[in-house]
Design an enzyme around this catalytic site. Structure first.
Site, short mmCIF file in Angstrom:
data_model
loop_
_atom_site.label_atom_id
_atom_site.label_comp_id
_atom_site.label_asym_id
_atom_site.label_seq_id
_atom_site.Cartn_x
_atom_site.Cartn_y
_atom_site.Cartn_z
N SER A 118 0.83 -1.19 0.00
CA SER A 118 0.00 0.00 0.00
C SER A 118 0.87 1.24 0.00
O SER A 118 2.07 1.16 0.22
CB SER A 118 -0.84 0.03 1.30
OG SER A 118 -1.61 -1.12 1.44
N SER A 145 -4.14 -3.32 -1.81
CA SER A 145 -3.52 -2.04 -1.43
C SER A 145 -4.50 -1.13 -0.71
O SER A 145 -5.65 -0.98 -1.12
CB SER A 145 -3.01 -1.32 -2.68
OG SER A 145 -2.04 -2.09 -3.35
N ASP A 205 -4.40 2.31 -0.63
CA ASP A 205 -3.78 3.51 -1.21
C ASP A 205 -4.71 4.68 -0.92
O ASP A 205 -5.61 5.00 -1.70
CB ASP A 205 -3.57 3.32 -2.71
CG ASP A 205 -2.59 2.19 -3.02
OD1 ASP A 205 -1.91 1.73 -2.08
OD2 ASP A 205 -2.51 1.76 -4.17
#
Lengths: 380, 380, 380, 380
Positions: A256, A294, A296
């Site tokens: 991430s 992830s 993000d």
């Protein structure tokens, strides 16, 4: 830190004009602090459960408390490219447009303890104010976020404690920011090289845009530097080593990236969301695609508008930068995000950790060689 | 619990057909557990820091682990009427459409410790699965939420501990659900009467919609029961007592409401969001308006589609209920939300707490008198 | 219009303090205009394709153009309870926080022609400005929305033309607003009675909140007035008549409601979204549940902050009302929405239309009788 | 079309494996049609109002109607990087997860007429179905979107008519797609070269991802091809010419990009949104940053799940691809978006238009030269 090497030092042709420190702390008032937790020797054998983690704090208006704690809030906004991660406090951020006076970044399993610790810290700072009374106060909703460091760190040991947050806050300053294996970034991995904390900034007239990343994403083949396919050139070089073979990092994105964007441009919350939405553009340039695993997640805040929290009596007086002139800010976010990721990788050192896993630093000379192959090495 | 009195027992003319338990546990597989923390006598003097709090868990597919923990996930969605509160895990819920196998509700300052404890519990349940390996796993993103109980509870004492979560899970069952001053709802207040946990359900053909609330919102004058302005009739009756006079509850909304909607209708994530968006309609009927200080945050999940988590090899086989036939589900959500709030108030008992503050139970006979005045008392 | 009867005239106990006109035009600067299209006698036989439609415009800063057209923009926001409808211009509204200088409401199949016509009108108003040059200008993104009038109107005849928009704009004023079978509301139906355009306002100190609805939603049994189950009392009275028997209105929600909220409180875009999210609370009080077939879409804008559009040179100077004091505004939105719907129904007249369909006005005396039965009739 | 030159033909080192046509029509069932409107000679003098515009349609399940029109719907989702543009039908798409059977792309001022024309076409196709009855039907909410072609086209002349939509539909096929100056892309500009329609596809096992763009964004200096700073190498070459000097294209982003992503992977609506969010990653690789004046709006749909529209009786049977395996799809979206933009530019021809403005095609040989300078020319 005399020998600090950063992306620009290697001749990578990066665009735009950084601020004096090329750091998020170029945005006046912003302070950053780290508490790094590294225990057990780097040669620890399996079972010794090495600790490779920490806490990083970003304080939008600094740590010193003068006046009301509420006034430490800023306008803010957030965006998630891929939401396989935790960021507390976002529901109130979205509703109110106001960002907590404290942002903390740690590992995935320690978000909770740091979140409650942040409330404790806020209570201690606010003696005599609403938080210490028996009234509800939205300052109880701090922003704490994370990336996963279980490849190097004994994540399931839950080693992060409240005092580590307090230490990070205590150490916070507006000076240059340590990068690489520090704070929340201690055990992180990027494009199958060692990653961690990185920062960069851009100047736009008298304004500054600063970015800080905790970078822990990316497969090797995706790595792109200044448009050059560096990852493809290093497909089999210095890959992480682990007890499992082939290790998961080779197979699928496991990581991430958290990105914090700070600015002194007087932007309203809906304008800050526009900045947060541009972070993926910078990540794309280094090769990130927002993998399924992830988290993000991106924050943007503005230190302008001291009255962002409103006034309990009367109207707040605000300033607003025009939408029409925001294009250079969008470019600055993309550029500074790209450079902050590279800075994280270039500052990070080789680290081994749990289960005998090991992640290598990206070798600086190889970057130069590959850039040169593609006629992209900048004289410096 | 032979003497349990609920909203329908008082002759309140509520619409729709509840399930056998008139509870969220009418949705097959759903389990609910409470851990109630009440320490210090109810007559404790100021400074003794009485504890009036707890943890409530909702387990969409129950607590017993057979097969993979991942398969305990359900399709889910969330919505916030007013986001002055915390709910962890929502970023991944929004991204993936998948809800954590555990939902926990506690007080505002204990979300963190319970969130990390939920990860610990999940790790323990998943020996041999991904969470115990050194791979990232999105099960590390549990949903923990809260309302503020600082008017009765020593909130800043941080009295909730990980074992309280484990106790709540251990006690979970699909039987009837205790309401009022229990679990996360222990110290809560609703329309200036005592509130807490409440539940209700509706049947739609062979399907069930269940709702559980942690109700902690509302000013007195807003209270409406079956369309009757009960709050206006009781403006000065049995108001909360406190050291501050007039106490904040009289002046401005300080509270929140968490609502969990469960169903066995096979709905996809985007359809479950439609259910979550109808929760405010039910709250409006009791008088709530989503105050600025409110964390009015709502979850909806479906226990159908055992393959919601997908299959690592091949395609999941799903069923989907048609959008065109969802109107009765929308109505059921509004109805069951309304009734669950009333059940919370009617089950709750008078409680005193920190600073000598005291909140009264709504007197059942007065409800009947006022409904009768407006010709709305139902024969029962 | 001397005989205009509105909800308050019937003794319905509505809360809050309306402005002088009890209309969205109580918000200074806001103008409303209608162009009503009724052709063919009301006794037209099947096949004669009666026209029962029109266009209503809301002009946030009025129709007269002095200075730059861009300065007619206001801060705005939107929310959809159920998105089975069209509202153009929302993508830019969400991005920029800026609302088009013109809002138009018509029928479902005429959104396009009115949208392009709005651009034509804006071009004509802006001679010499960006829109007339060969530069892109976001004023090309007007907000046009709709509800479905195919039960009474020859919808598939596409009878609305650009000049009908221009007529509506020409007729716009800040005076009282005609309600019921006018403008975009001409052919609309509400709770199986005749509906259409309605308006109401609330005062909060020196500020005003105004609401305008195009009301076309609701089944009979859901109709609730001041908490009283009026619909249940009139289940079989004066139902719509049609060639199909039973007609669709009896079976499932087919309609929608558009709600425009205007205020002079200086709210930022993210705060206006908070207002828009409260509209469903008012709809719930009258019985709406946001059916699957409903386009229940809501706008909110503020006429404050003349510099909302920003300044091409330098920073805009803004004022902001505090989040903490917004609770009375939330209540005002719910109250004014409820009253505007009732005003639409009470002003509307019985109408017949295509296929011999017929929809009845709600009889005023019956409302009074039923309120009286439930002891809710207010002396007036 | 024997001489069609596309990005790969020039030796640009693009990643991934395209389908047989390297086109959105590689996704089985998808049809694309254009109606190009070019009137007045290309040497027309100022004032002759040359027409340089058109309509492009994407039909997710093709144009031939067999069975119910409702069954032409697909699961879909949308995302906006920068919302300075119009896309109708998105509110229902977001609510229902269902995409209209027709997507049309035209110029900014013709969205309305094409949107109403799409309804007319749908009505004609659905004789005997709900749309032709007097019942509301969500098929009345087609998706029509746009970019701004006022630099070459007489935009304010409103030259697009309903029959142009019908022509585009009539011409639709699943064959190769004309690119460059065709359909909605006729008058478009990209990175200060001529732009327009472009397409590309990627294969992932037995699945296909296809992308179609209407490309009209970008400043010269931003243009990046395969990581190479082509725009910086051509800063002053073949810039657009116009009556205004310097022309706006040199100063600030005036344009937009519409991207349609099609796939046969069985993805649910919330998964398709994940695809739509990856479109900006591909745009970033070519240099786009989502300017303030840009309507960068993206659709994604899946032709799988024939029962996506649900069944009026009983449950739909669906298949779902696992979230965990979506990473290659994310990469495919980024790659195909990048290539589709390049294909649009490479296919486009030099065009002059209104006011004597002129935009040049990017010279193919220069691309090769610059790639070669940076050692990025691929043997082909």
């Amino acid at each position: 830190m005399s020998a600090r090497v950063r992306a620009r030092d290697l001749g990578i042709p990066l665009k735009g004009t950084p601020g004096p420190l090329n750091s998020i702390t170029d945005v006046r008032g912003v302070e950053v602090g780290h508490r790094t937790l590294i225990e057990q020797s780097e040669q620890s054998s399996v079972g010794q459960k090495p600790i490779r983690t920490g806490v990083t704090v970003v304080l939008p208006r600094g740590k010193s408390i003068s006046g009301k704690l509420e006034e430490k809030q800023t306008f803010g906004a957030w965006y998630s490219l891929n939401g396989n991660g935790e960021m507390t406090g976002t529901t109130w951020l979205e509703e109110s447009g106001l960002l907590s006076p404290i942002i903390a970044i740690t590992n995935t399993h320690s978000v909770g303890i740091i979140r409650d610790a942040a409330i404790q810290w806020l209570i201690r700072q606010s003696t005599g104010s609403a938080l210490s009374d028996n009234c509800y106060n939205p300052l109880s909703l701090p922003v704490v976020t994370e990336t996963w460091d279980g490849f190097l760190n004994d994540l399931n040991g839950f080693h992060v404690k409240p005092e580590h947050l307090f230490d990070a806050i205590q150490s916070a300053s507006s000076d240059h920011v340590d990068e690489g294996n520090v704070g929340g970034g201690t055990g992180m991995v990027t494009h199958d090289f060692k990653g961690g904390i990185g920062t960069s900034s851009r100047q736009h007239g008298d304004y500054t845009i600063g970015v800080l990343v905790q970078s822990n994403y990316g497969l090797r083949h995706q790595l792109t530097i200044a448009g050059v396919p560096v990852g493809e050139e290093m497909l089999e070089e210095l890959l992480p080593k682990g007890k499992v073979n082939p290790i998961p990092f080779k197979q699928q994105e496991q990581g991430s990236i958290i990105v914090i964007v700070a600015t002194d441009v007087p932007l309203l919350p809906h304008q800050l969301k526009r900045l947060a939405r541009r972070v993926p553009l910078g990540i794309a340039l280094v090769g990130g695609r927002g993998g399924n695993n992830s988290g993000d997640i991106f924050l943007a805040f503005s230190t302008a508008n001291q009255q962002a929290m409103g006034k309990s009596t009367g109207l707040a007086q605000l300033e607003m930068f025009p939408n029409e002139l925001m294009d250079p800010l969008f470019e600055a976010v993309a550029q500074a995000t790209e450079e902050a990721i590279l800075n994280a990788m270039i500052a990070a050192k080789t680290m081994d950790g749990i289960h005998g896993n090991k992640v290598y630093a990206i070798p600086h000379q190889r970057i130069r060689e590959i850039l040169n192959k593609y006629n992209r090495l900048k004289d410096n």
